[in-house]
Scaffold this active site. Structure first.
Site, PDB file in Angstrom:
ATOM      1  N   ASP A   3      54.123  -5.908  40.153  1.00 18.85           N
ATOM      2  CA  ASP A   3      55.251  -6.773  40.501  1.00 18.85           C
ATOM      3  C   ASP A   3      56.421  -5.880  40.892  1.00 18.85           C
ATOM      4  OD1 ASP A   3      57.035  -9.141  40.639  1.00 18.85           O
ATOM      5  OD2 ASP A   3      55.409 -10.095  39.536  1.00 18.85           O
TER       6      ASP A   3
ATOM      7  N   HIS B 241      51.076 -19.484  47.971  1.00 20.30           N
ATOM      8  CA  HIS B 241      51.687 -20.796  48.252  1.00 20.30           C
ATOM      9  C   HIS B 241      53.195 -20.704  48.412  1.00 20.30           C
ATOM     10  CE1 HIS B 241      53.075 -22.484  44.073  1.00 20.30           C
ATOM     11  NE2 HIS B 241      53.340 -21.201  44.176  1.00 20.30           N
TER      12      HIS B 241
END
Length: 440
Positions: free
Chosen positions: A293, A337
């Site tokens: 991340d 998404h």
């Protein structure tokens, strides 16, 4: 003489009676309290898998019966009114912290609430009386306010208050401008050209914009926490929905190399490692689990002592070339998404230099249903999420064909394997495998 419609409404009435009886009997058999308006009623009934199926069927029948009984014009009119005004009472109560201003089991008055919130009493009365039509708060005598189970939940749960605040301040205004954005930027795939951009008058991407305000960022994080607690989003579905125990993948036993037998999983965009930790704990065959991340997230993440040497955090931007080469599986949960196809293709292409024969990409997201695959009430829940991504980020939830086209556009060497949806999961596992020459 009965018409087809008359027969259908009686069928639905019978279905509602049947499902309600089954739910009642299941709760009694399991020793669970029955739903009631008592303040000590649980926040949500604890249903068995069978009970959840009856609950879905009950809501579906109620939804259809309402549409038939009202008729097309009143039904559409009522739905439009509910969509526009339905959140107002809850938004008002959340903004002014009214639910948590007096303890459950006690009462207060409109005047007292108004004085505490420094707003007119007439506004408190009119907005809370609207909320009361949804059984949020009650007015046992004129001007007196009491808690219901719903307002008690609002008073007790900071996460629920965060969700309502996020819906009222971020999602709702963005929805109101979503159609304007389509007209303003037809066909745009840019995350800064959407309903959120217009509603908040910003040229920043949603995630960057809310970071400019610590209160908004904290509220969004709390909202996600409550969302992730929903049964359909549990990590357990991921653990049992994919064959992690088969890793490492060795497709050529005679020529199996150390790289091919690495036993490595990369959790791309894996935040603080909730999934990575669960994977490493549950599957000792995984020799290395890498959670990637951005720097602020990885800096705040810690490897548990029991997983030292097997779990690691790595700072990485998923738009940059993947740094962990030849892993068995690259996992992306709720990543793609957030992005339109243009950007999702870039994320997938960034994996290509690291891929080896047999490496798999595992995506954990919604798979939008085909038309008619689900009853309308259930399909609507999926469509909510799709429209939410559109208005906030110009992004989307994808169908099976969308997933195939996305990966094909990224690189034709990504080969579709399967899409599976673990039982009671709201998210699917979308699996592609790398076939052909090594990524470059």
């Amino acid at each position: 003489m009965e018409t087809g419609t008359q027969s259908r409404i009686l069928e639905l009435a019978a279905e509602i009676q049947h499902c309600t009886q089954c739910l009642h009997d299941g709760l009694v058999a399991d020793g669970q309290p029955l739903p009631s308006w008592e303040l000590d009623t649980p926040p949500a009934p604890k249903l068995s898998l069978e009970g959840q199926a009856h609950q879905d069927a009950l809501f579906e029948a109620m939804h259809e019966l309402q549409a038939l009984i009202l008729g097309p014009v009143p039904y559409i009119f009522n739905k439009a009114l509910e969509s526009v005004y339905g959140l107002l009472g809850l938004h008002f109560a959340t903004r002014f912290s009214l639910a948590s201003s007096f303890p459950p089991g006690t009462t207060t008055t409109f005047a007292t609430l108004a004085d505490q919130a420094q707003i007119p009493e007439s506004d408190v009365a009119r907005y809370l009386r609207f909320a009361m039509t949804d059984r949020v708060f009650a007015e046992p005598s004129k001007g007196v306010v009491a808690h219901t189970p719903a307002s008690k939940a609002l008073a007790s749960s900071s996460q629920l208050r965060a969700v309502l605040g996020h819906l009222g301040d971020e999602i709702w205004p963005s929805a109101c401008r979503a159609v304007d954005a389509i007209q303003e930027w037809p066909g745009s795939e840019e995350p800064t050209q959407c309903g959120f951009s217009l509603a908040h008058d910003t040229d920043k991407v949603f995630f960057d914009d809310i970071k400019t305000d610590e209160r908004r960022a904290r509220r969004f994080a709390e909202s996600l926490e409550l969302l992730h607690q929903r049964p359909g989003f549990q990590i357990a579905h991921v653990l049992r929905g994919y064959d992690w125990g088969a890793i490492p993948f060795i497709h050529d036993q005679e020529k199996g190399t150390e790289e091919a037998a690495s036993g490595v999983v990369v959790d791309v965009g894996g935040s603080t490692g909730t999934l990575g930790i669960a994977l490493a704990d549950a599957f000792p065959n995984l020799k290395r689990v890498v959670v990637q991340d951005l720097a602020p997230v990885t800096a705040a993440s810690t490897v548990p002592d029991r997983l030292q040497g097997r779990l690691e955090f790595e700072t990485h931007d998923f738009f940059a070339d993947q740094t962990v080469k030849g892993a068995d599986a690259y996992f992306l949960r709720w990543v793609l998404h957030d992005w339109s196809d243009h950007y999702a293709v870039r994320i997938l292409r960034a994996l290509v230099p690291a891929m080896r024969e047999g490496s798999q990409v595992v995506v954990n997201e919604f798979c939008m249903p085909e038309p008619g695959e689900l009853p309308p009430y259930q399909e609507k829940r999926a469509r909510f999420h799709d429209l939410g991504m559109k208005q906030l980020l110009n992004a989307k939830e994808r169908s099976k064909e969308d997933w195939k086209e996305l990966f094909k556009t990224a690189d034709e060497r990504f080969t579709f394997q399967y899409i599976s949806k673990p039982h009671m999961s709201e998210l699917s596992l979308v699996v592609f495998e790398w076939r052909g020459s090594k990524g470059h």
